[in-house]
Design a protein around this motif. Structure first.
Motif, PDB file in Angstrom:
ATOM      1  N   ALA A 260     -96.517  -6.437 -16.725  1.00  0.00           N
ATOM      2  CA  ALA A 260     -97.104  -7.516 -15.935  1.00  0.00           C
ATOM      3  C   ALA A 260     -97.902  -8.476 -16.814  1.00  0.00           C
ATOM      4  CB  ALA A 260     -97.999  -6.938 -14.840  1.00  0.00           C
ATOM      5  N   VAL A 261     -98.671  -7.935 -17.755  1.00  0.00           N
ATOM      6  CA  VAL A 261     -99.469  -8.780 -18.651  1.00  0.00           C
ATOM      7  C   VAL A 261     -98.560  -9.628 -19.549  1.00  0.00           C
ATOM      8  CG1 VAL A 261    -101.090  -8.761 -20.588  1.00  0.00           C
ATOM      9  CG2 VAL A 261    -101.479  -7.272 -18.611  1.00  0.00           C
ATOM     10  N   ILE A 262     -97.527  -9.014 -20.108  1.00  0.00           N
ATOM     11  CA  ILE A 262     -96.595  -9.756 -20.972  1.00  0.00           C
ATOM     12  C   ILE A 262     -95.897 -10.862 -20.183  1.00  0.00           C
ATOM     13  CG2 ILE A 262     -94.433  -9.563 -22.272  1.00  0.00           C
ATOM     14  CD1 ILE A 262     -95.356  -6.744 -23.086  1.00  0.00           C
ATOM     15  N   TYR A 287    -103.882 -12.535 -11.889  1.00  0.00           N
ATOM     16  CA  TYR A 287    -102.909 -11.437 -11.899  1.00  0.00           C
ATOM     17  C   TYR A 287    -103.143 -10.509 -13.085  1.00  0.00           C
ATOM     18  CZ  TYR A 287    -100.331 -14.262  -8.487  1.00  0.00           C
ATOM     19  OH  TYR A 287     -99.969 -14.995  -7.387  1.00  0.00           O
ATOM     20  N   MET A 288    -103.467 -11.098 -14.231  1.00  0.00           N
ATOM     21  CA  MET A 288    -103.747 -10.273 -15.402  1.00  0.00           C
ATOM     22  C   MET A 288    -105.013  -9.447 -15.190  1.00  0.00           C
ATOM     23  SD  MET A 288    -102.779 -13.012 -18.408  1.00  0.00           S
ATOM     24  CE  MET A 288    -103.388 -11.972 -19.727  1.00  0.00           C
ATOM     25  N   GLY A 289    -106.002 -10.029 -14.514  1.00  0.00           N
ATOM     26  CA  GLY A 289    -107.223  -9.284 -14.210  1.00  0.00           C
ATOM     27  C   GLY A 289    -106.960  -8.119 -13.266  1.00  0.00           C
ATOM     28  N   VAL A 290    -106.093  -8.337 -12.262  1.00  0.00           N
ATOM     29  CA  VAL A 290    -105.730  -7.253 -11.337  1.00  0.00           C
ATOM     30  C   VAL A 290    -105.021  -6.133 -12.101  1.00  0.00           C
ATOM     31  CG1 VAL A 290    -104.280  -6.640  -9.373  1.00  0.00           C
ATOM     32  CG2 VAL A 290    -105.604  -8.766  -9.333  1.00  0.00           C
ATOM     33  N   ALA A 291    -104.102  -6.510 -13.007  1.00  0.00           N
ATOM     34  CA  ALA A 291    -103.408  -5.510 -13.816  1.00  0.00           C
ATOM     35  C   ALA A 291    -104.392  -4.726 -14.679  1.00  0.00           C
ATOM     36  CB  ALA A 291    -102.350  -6.185 -14.693  1.00  0.00           C
ATOM     37  N   GLY A 292    -105.373  -5.435 -15.231  1.00  0.00           N
ATOM     38  CA  GLY A 292    -106.391  -4.749 -16.021  1.00  0.00           C
ATOM     39  C   GLY A 292    -107.225  -3.801 -15.180  1.00  0.00           C
ATOM     40  N   GLY A 293    -107.522  -4.195 -13.929  1.00  0.00           N
ATOM     41  CA  GLY A 293    -108.274  -3.325 -13.037  1.00  0.00           C
ATOM     42  C   GLY A 293    -107.508  -2.059 -12.699  1.00  0.00           C
ATOM     43  N   VAL A 294    -106.203  -2.199 -12.483  1.00  0.00           N
ATOM     44  CA  VAL A 294    -105.373  -1.019 -12.211  1.00  0.00           C
ATOM     45  C   VAL A 294    -105.391  -0.076 -13.408  1.00  0.00           C
ATOM     46  CG1 VAL A 294    -103.007  -0.231 -11.801  1.00  0.00           C
ATOM     47  CG2 VAL A 294    -103.883  -2.226 -10.567  1.00  0.00           C
ATOM     48  N   TYR A 295    -105.289  -0.647 -14.600  1.00  0.00           N
ATOM     49  CA  TYR A 295    -105.302   0.187 -15.809  1.00  0.00           C
ATOM     50  C   TYR A 295    -106.660   0.868 -15.978  1.00  0.00           C
ATOM     51  CZ  TYR A 295    -104.909   1.517 -20.715  1.00  0.00           C
ATOM     52  OH  TYR A 295    -104.886   2.232 -21.880  1.00  0.00           O
ATOM     53  N   ALA A 296    -107.735   0.175 -15.615  1.00  0.00           N
ATOM     54  CA  ALA A 296    -109.078   0.750 -15.753  1.00  0.00           C
ATOM     55  C   ALA A 296    -109.258   1.972 -14.846  1.00  0.00           C
ATOM     56  CB  ALA A 296    -110.137  -0.302 -15.432  1.00  0.00           C
ATOM     57  N   ILE A 297    -108.584   1.969 -13.688  1.00  0.00           N
ATOM     58  CA  ILE A 297    -108.701   3.100 -12.755  1.00  0.00           C
ATOM     59  C   ILE A 297    -108.185   4.381 -13.397  1.00  0.00           C
ATOM     60  CG2 ILE A 297    -107.825   4.022 -10.566  1.00  0.00           C
ATOM     61  CD1 ILE A 297    -107.915   1.189  -9.463  1.00  0.00           C
TER      62      ILE A 297
END
Length: 494
Positions: A260-262, A287-297
């Protein structure tokens, strides 16, 4: 509208979903399940049942209501599996043979059910329920009396000791058990690469022959991602990783976040550099921030432990994802739009030149065929076929799961289907254990499972009837309009 009014309206609109969220939280609190154990069991059930639930969407959109007739599609799948096992089919080849056998059966059954529904417009759900019971009777007559009695079957492992009738349980060990679930990732990538290469080559040859634009950019967008994965699989370490049939859920989330980030970075680059757009697309950053939040979980210890214990069958989930994306795409086609029009108002559809009966039959055929595929996916995952029972509860639990996600008799989406599957099966997993802990009797939890399934359907149908009684506006039905002719002006009036 005040915040309280908005919240109240939302809760009223999604009351079944909200109720199940609360019940799931309470059941988890009182049960002895840990998060890793719950996740492991839940994702098995998601892979096993999602395809079946998604097969319900097309008839709802076409105005046929909740398709209790998917039981007939499940019967077609079980007939196909019996034939494949009888003749010694095994592995993924055996699955393909089962698909080839059940498809024409499901098309025929779907045509019959669709024709029946066209004779009983407005009562399709009752008709589907009765048709399912009637079909089950015919199916049991064939498998209990005709096979071995009228039709000679030389298969002692499949038949009752007397030689007449099929055994209650058909064991799929050694033939079709988890033939889809255990497909290695590297085989999937190889098959995808060769398929996309062949399709691109055929399209290029066809366009050259017709002297059309080759559309190389579009072809490269489809070809390059698969080609990169295929090339990477030749790296020894990557190839060894891809030789496994299952993917750790933690890795799946990490790959999804990275992808998603790429993708968002590429879109920003294309906008800023290629299209020379001076404005930064802010939503891409969101969208990149949401992806980062998912990864942080994933760094939360309990979540990390749970995600590290779940292994996803890759091909099974890819097939589910393909159907998840196919349904919205199909609804944007001409036939899909016709189905949507028929579902909203048959009179308007007829006046627009749409063959309503034909469209309804096609919707039923598609649903029945998809249900047969879903039953194959489910049974190969379980590894056994309850000859006289595997198909009975298919319609009930699939419809209940769909309604839990917020769907109705007239409207359903893929997101509601997935949400409903997660909530319903979470409750299904936890209820027996929670009942045992609260009341010292696990059987009460078993009773609650059946009560919840029937209760959800009853509540949804009651709400549907109540909404129609209010005037049909909630369901998108055309409200009755009374046209009063204008009174002619009297002489001397202005």
């Amino acid at each position: 509208m005040s915040i309280l009014n908005k919240v109240g309206k939302y809760l009223a609109k999604n009351n079944v979903t909200v109720l199940f969220v609360i019940l799931c939280l309470l059941a988890y609190h009182y049960s002895t399940f840990t998060l890793p154990t719950l996740f492991e069991e839940l994702f098995i059930r998601i892979g096993r049942n999602t395809f079946l639930v998604l097969s319900l969407l097309i008839p709802i959109i076409a105005g046929l209501g909740l398709n209790f007739g998917i039981v007939i599609g499940a019967i077609a799948a079980q007939i196909a599996i019996f034939v494949v096992v009888l003749f010694g089919g095994s592995g993924f080849t055996g699955i393909l043979w089962a698909v080839a056998i059940c498809t024409p059966l499901a098309v025929f059954f779907g045509y019959l059910v669709g024709s029946l529904f066209n004779k009983m417009k407005g009562t399709e759900m009752i008709g589907g329920l009765v048709a399912g019971f009637f079909s089950d009777g015919i199916y049991q007559f064939i498998f209990l009396f005709m096979l071995g009695g009228v039709i000679v079957v030389n298969a002692p492992d499949l038949m009752i000791a007397t030689g007449v009738g099929v055994r209650n349980i058909i064991n799929l060990d050694g033939n079709l058990r988890q033939a889809i679930d255990n497909m290695p990732m590297i085989n999937i990538i190889d098959a995808a690469f060769y398929a996309i290469t062949a399709i691109c080559a055929i399209l290029i040859i066809f366009r050259l022959a017709k002297k059309r634009d080759l559309q190389i950019k579009k072809l490269l967008k489809a070809f390059l991602p698969v080609a990169i994965l295929w090339a990477a699989s030749w790296i020894p370490a990557v190839g060894a990783f891809m030789s496994a049939p299952r993917l750790l859920l933690l890795y799946a989330i990490e790959f999804g976040v990275a992808g998603a980030v790429i993708y968002q970075l590429w879109k920003i680059f294309a906008s800023k550099v290629l299209d020379k757009n001076p404005e930064l697309p802010k939503m891409r950053l969101v969208y990149m921030g949401v992806a980062g939040g998912v990864y942080a979980i994933t760094f939360i210890p309990a979540m990390y432990e749970a995600l590290s214990m779940v292994n996803l069958p890759v091909l099974t989930y890819l097939i589910i994802a393909a159907l998840y994306m196919f349904i919205p795409w199909f609804m944007n086609t001409k036939l899909g739009q016709d189905m949507r029009t028929v579902g909203q108002d048959r009179a308007v559809a007829t006046s627009s030149g749409i063959n309503v009966n034909k469209v309804r039959i096609i919707a039923m055929i598609m649903s029945t065929v998809l249900a047969s595929y879903g039953q194959i996916i489910s049974l190969q995952n379980i590894g056994t076929v309850a000859t006289y029972g595997s198909h009975i509860a298919v319609g009930l639990y699939s419809i209940a799961a769909l309604l839990v996600g917020g769907a109705s008799v007239q409207r359903a989406t893929t997101k509601q289907a997935v949400l409903g599957i997660v909530l319903f099966h979470t409750m299904f997993i936890l209820s027996a254990n929670a009942g045992a802990q609260l009341l010292g009797n696990a059987q009460i939890g078993e009773f609650f499972r059946v009560f919840a399934a029937y209760g959800v359907i009853a509540v949804a149908l009651a709400m549907h009837a109540w909404s129609r009684r209010k005037g049909g506006q909630t369901l998108g039905l055309p409200a009755a309009t009374v046209v009063v002719p204008a009174k002619p002006p009297e002489s001397g009036s202005k």
